[in-house]
Design an enzyme around this catalytic site. Structure first.
Site, PDB file in Angstrom:
ATOM      1  N   ASP A 179      30.592  44.168  -7.326  1.00  0.00           N
ATOM      2  CA  ASP A 179      30.608  43.023  -6.510  1.00  0.00           C
ATOM      3  C   ASP A 179      30.904  41.746  -7.607  1.00  0.00           C
ATOM      4  O   ASP A 179      30.780  42.270  -8.673  1.00  0.00           O
ATOM      5  CB  ASP A 179      28.983  42.876  -6.059  1.00  0.00           C
ATOM      6  CG  ASP A 179      28.624  41.971  -4.909  1.00  0.00           C
ATOM      7  OD1 ASP A 179      29.173  40.642  -4.947  1.00  0.00           O
ATOM      8  OD2 ASP A 179      28.151  42.376  -3.854  1.00  0.00           O
ATOM      9  N   SER A 192      34.938  44.628  12.468  1.00  0.00           N
ATOM     10  CA  SER A 192      33.621  43.879  13.063  1.00  0.00           C
ATOM     11  C   SER A 192      34.073  44.014  14.610  1.00  0.00           C
ATOM     12  O   SER A 192      35.383  43.934  14.929  1.00  0.00           O
ATOM     13  CB  SER A 192      33.511  42.550  12.785  1.00  0.00           C
ATOM     14  OG  SER A 192      32.846  41.679  13.943  1.00  0.00           O
ATOM     15  N   TYR A 240      37.309  34.376  10.703  1.00  0.00           N
ATOM     16  CA  TYR A 240      36.780  35.618  10.587  1.00  0.00           C
ATOM     17  C   TYR A 240      37.317  36.695  11.271  1.00  0.00           C
ATOM     18  O   TYR A 240      37.553  37.711  10.949  1.00  0.00           O
ATOM     19  CB  TYR A 240      35.180  35.281  10.574  1.00  0.00           C
ATOM     20  CG  TYR A 240      34.359  36.613  10.547  1.00  0.00           C
ATOM     21  CD1 TYR A 240      34.023  37.090   9.170  1.00  0.00           C
ATOM     22  CD2 TYR A 240      33.748  37.331  11.425  1.00  0.00           C
ATOM     23  CE1 TYR A 240      33.334  38.260   9.198  1.00  0.00           C
ATOM     24  CE2 TYR A 240      33.296  38.462  11.270  1.00  0.00           C
ATOM     25  CZ  TYR A 240      33.026  38.824  10.141  1.00  0.00           C
ATOM     26  OH  TYR A 240      32.215  40.064   9.923  1.00  0.00           O
ATOM     27  N   LEU A 276      26.847  43.360  15.724  1.00  0.00           N
ATOM     28  CA  LEU A 276      25.897  42.302  15.036  1.00  0.00           C
ATOM     29  C   LEU A 276      24.579  43.327  14.456  1.00  0.00           C
ATOM     30  O   LEU A 276      24.040  43.832  15.063  1.00  0.00           O
ATOM     31  CB  LEU A 276      25.120  41.373  15.990  1.00  0.00           C
ATOM     32  CG  LEU A 276      24.293  40.347  15.305  1.00  0.00           C
ATOM     33  CD1 LEU A 276      24.835  39.362  14.378  1.00  0.00           C
ATOM     34  CD2 LEU A 276      23.724  39.610  16.328  1.00  0.00           C
TER      35      LEU A 276
HETATM   36  P1  NAD Z   1      26.658  39.720   3.030  1.00  0.00           P
HETATM   37  O1  NAD Z   1      27.269  38.212   3.086  1.00  0.00           O
HETATM   38  O2  NAD Z   1      25.182  39.590   2.935  1.00  0.00           O
HETATM   39  O3  NAD Z   1      27.503  40.544   2.223  1.00  0.00           O
HETATM   40  C1  NAD Z   1      28.646  40.321   1.490  1.00  0.00           C
HETATM   41  C2  NAD Z   1      28.902  40.897   0.115  1.00  0.00           C
HETATM   42  O4  NAD Z   1      30.341  40.739  -0.170  1.00  0.00           O
HETATM   43  C3  NAD Z   1      28.142  40.309  -0.764  1.00  0.00           C
HETATM   44  O5  NAD Z   1      27.438  41.136  -1.748  1.00  0.00           O
HETATM   45  C4  NAD Z   1      28.931  39.188  -1.545  1.00  0.00           C
HETATM   46  O6  NAD Z   1      28.675  38.979  -2.844  1.00  0.00           O
HETATM   47  C5  NAD Z   1      30.291  40.219  -1.610  1.00  0.00           C
HETATM   48  N1  NAD Z   1      31.337  39.551  -1.900  1.00  0.00           N
HETATM   49  C6  NAD Z   1      31.850  38.484  -1.105  1.00  0.00           C
HETATM   50  N2  NAD Z   1      32.900  37.635  -1.734  1.00  0.00           N
HETATM   51  C7  NAD Z   1      33.341  38.808  -2.387  1.00  0.00           C
HETATM   52  C8  NAD Z   1      34.485  38.865  -3.514  1.00  0.00           C
HETATM   53  N3  NAD Z   1      35.183  37.735  -3.495  1.00  0.00           N
HETATM   54  N4  NAD Z   1      34.535  39.884  -4.650  1.00  0.00           N
HETATM   55  C9  NAD Z   1      33.412  40.584  -4.254  1.00  0.00           C
HETATM   56  N5  NAD Z   1      32.663  40.693  -3.527  1.00  0.00           N
HETATM   57  C10 NAD Z   1      32.333  39.744  -2.587  1.00  0.00           C
HETATM   58  O7  NAD Z   1      27.030  40.160   4.540  1.00  0.00           O
HETATM   59  P2  NAD Z   1      26.567  41.313   5.449  1.00  0.00           P
HETATM   60  O8  NAD Z   1      26.073  41.280   6.697  1.00  0.00           O
HETATM   61  O9  NAD Z   1      26.030  42.237   4.430  1.00  0.00           O
HETATM   62  O10 NAD Z   1      28.167  41.885   5.604  1.00  0.00           O
HETATM   63  C11 NAD Z   1      28.721  42.911   4.926  1.00  0.00           C
HETATM   64  C12 NAD Z   1      30.136  43.315   5.388  1.00  0.00           C
HETATM   65  O11 NAD Z   1      29.842  43.609   6.870  1.00  0.00           O
HETATM   66  C13 NAD Z   1      31.132  42.101   5.584  1.00  0.00           C
HETATM   67  O12 NAD Z   1      32.229  42.416   5.194  1.00  0.00           O
HETATM   68  C14 NAD Z   1      30.891  41.396   7.051  1.00  0.00           C
HETATM   69  O13 NAD Z   1      32.022  40.873   7.402  1.00  0.00           O
HETATM   70  C15 NAD Z   1      30.734  42.919   7.664  1.00  0.00           C
HETATM   71  N6  NAD Z   1      30.195  42.945   8.991  1.00  0.00           N
HETATM   72  C16 NAD Z   1      28.722  42.216   9.194  1.00  0.00           C
HETATM   73  C17 NAD Z   1      28.385  42.314  10.308  1.00  0.00           C
HETATM   74  C18 NAD Z   1      26.876  41.921  10.569  1.00  0.00           C
HETATM   75  O14 NAD Z   1      26.281  41.693  11.782  1.00  0.00           O
HETATM   76  N7  NAD Z   1      26.063  41.777   9.332  1.00  0.00           N
HETATM   77  C19 NAD Z   1      28.892  42.787  11.591  1.00  0.00           C
HETATM   78  C20 NAD Z   1      30.127  43.317  11.227  1.00  0.00           C
HETATM   79  C21 NAD Z   1      30.731  43.358  10.123  1.00  0.00           C
END
Ligand code: NAD
Length: 253
Positions: A36, A143, A156, A188
């Site tokens: 990360d 997603s 996105y 979601l």
């Molecule tokens: P979040 O923002 O809490 O987690 C994202 C993580 O990615 C964080 O730990 C962040 O530090 C890391 N990150 C961001 N930019 C980065 C970079 N340049 N280099 C390295 N790490 C980086 O979001 P989340 O809800 O935990 O989502 C995680 C993944 O799941 C994402 O790809 C999101 O698009 C996808 N997603 C989430 C949902 C949801 O409903 N939460 C649904 C579909 C897809």
């Protein structure tokens, strides 16, 4: 355990879904490297109870290919191999209520740099090792917004569509080397980022989810890793280039 002896890199594992994935993958027996751009200490503290000294945190920005090559080398030096990669890191937190005409070029480019180029970067940092091993499992996080569309986050949604397209293409290129590449499309899921994004709309959205999913309840981070563990395991060795929806039965594909 199903992932016994495997080494798996989880990008974006410092919080949210990535943290839940890292913990579940470790519980399934793998040694986990949490990559990360932010501090991974919280996740490592959770992993510590699952086998002291087994897991590691590596700093890496998915937009920085050279830094990623060094991070992957660090994992390989410590663990001797890399069998699995979960490309979970993404720009999602704070992405809401952004009409497409109001997204700036800078915001658009940053989205693509992290969510699309980031997946390409981490993958090309890891595949030399996987090719050498003749085996590897890559799971890209897309997603269900790709399937249903979602207003206010077109950059996105476009980025996550590209993640799916890239998955299918990479599966063709890497299949002959024994490397499988699949996508999980979460609906979601109630990570902190989702709850922050929804803000005061959270209650109404939860009701909508209850009414429109087969399971009739909001999805939690712990609902996701099972499918990913299957895709990391040898049980899915004949599966590649696929997208599996994990959304409690809301969208159809
Ligand atoms: P979040 O923002 O809490 O987690 C994202 C993580 O990615 C964080 O730990 C962040 O530090 C890391 N990150 C961001 N930019 C980065 C970079 N340049 N280099 C390295 N790490 C980086 O979001 P989340 O809800 O935990 O989502 C995680 C993944 O799941 C994402 O790809 C999101 O698009 C996808 N997603 C989430 C949902 C949801 O409903 N939460 C649904 C579909 C897809």
């Amino acid at each position: 355990m199903i992932l016994d002896g495997k080494v798996v890199i989880v990008t974006g594992g410092a919080r949210g879904l990535g943290q839940a994935i890292a913990v579940a993958v470790a519980e399934a027996g793998a040694r986990v490297a949490v990559l990360d751009v932010i501090d991974t200490a919280e996740t490592l503290a959770l992993l510590k109870d699952l086998g002291p000294g087994q897991h590691l945190g590596v700093h890496g920005d998915v937009t920085d290919f050279e830094g990623l090559r060094a991070a992957v080398q660090q994992v390989a030096d410590a663990c001797g191999a890399v069998h699995g990669l979960i490309n979970n890191a993404g720009l999602y937190k704070g992405v809401h209520d952004m009409p497409f005409e109001e997204i700036t070029e800078e915001q658009w480019d940053r989205m693509m740099a992290i969510n699309v180029k980031g997946v390409w970067n981490v993958t090309r940092a890891v595949t030399p090792l996987m090719r050498e091993q003749g085996y590897g499992k890559i799971v890209n996080v897309s997603s269900t917004t790709v399937l249903v569309g979602a207003a206010g986050m077109s950059h996105y949604v476009a980025s996550k569509g590209a993640v799916f397209a890239l998955t299918r293409s990479l599966s063709r290129e890497l299949g002959p080397a024994g490397v499988r590449v699949n996508t999980v499309m979460p609906g979601l899921t109630m990570s902190q980022a989702s709850m922050d994004n929804l803000g005061p709309a959270l209650g109404a959205v939860e009701q909508m989810v209850n009414a429109t999913t087969a399971l009739g309840r909001p999805q939690q981070p712990a609902d996701l890793p099972g499918t990913m563990i299957y895709l990391l395991s040898e049980l899915s060795d004949a599966v590649t280039g696929q997208a599996i929806v994990v959304d409690g039965g809301q969208s159809h594909w």
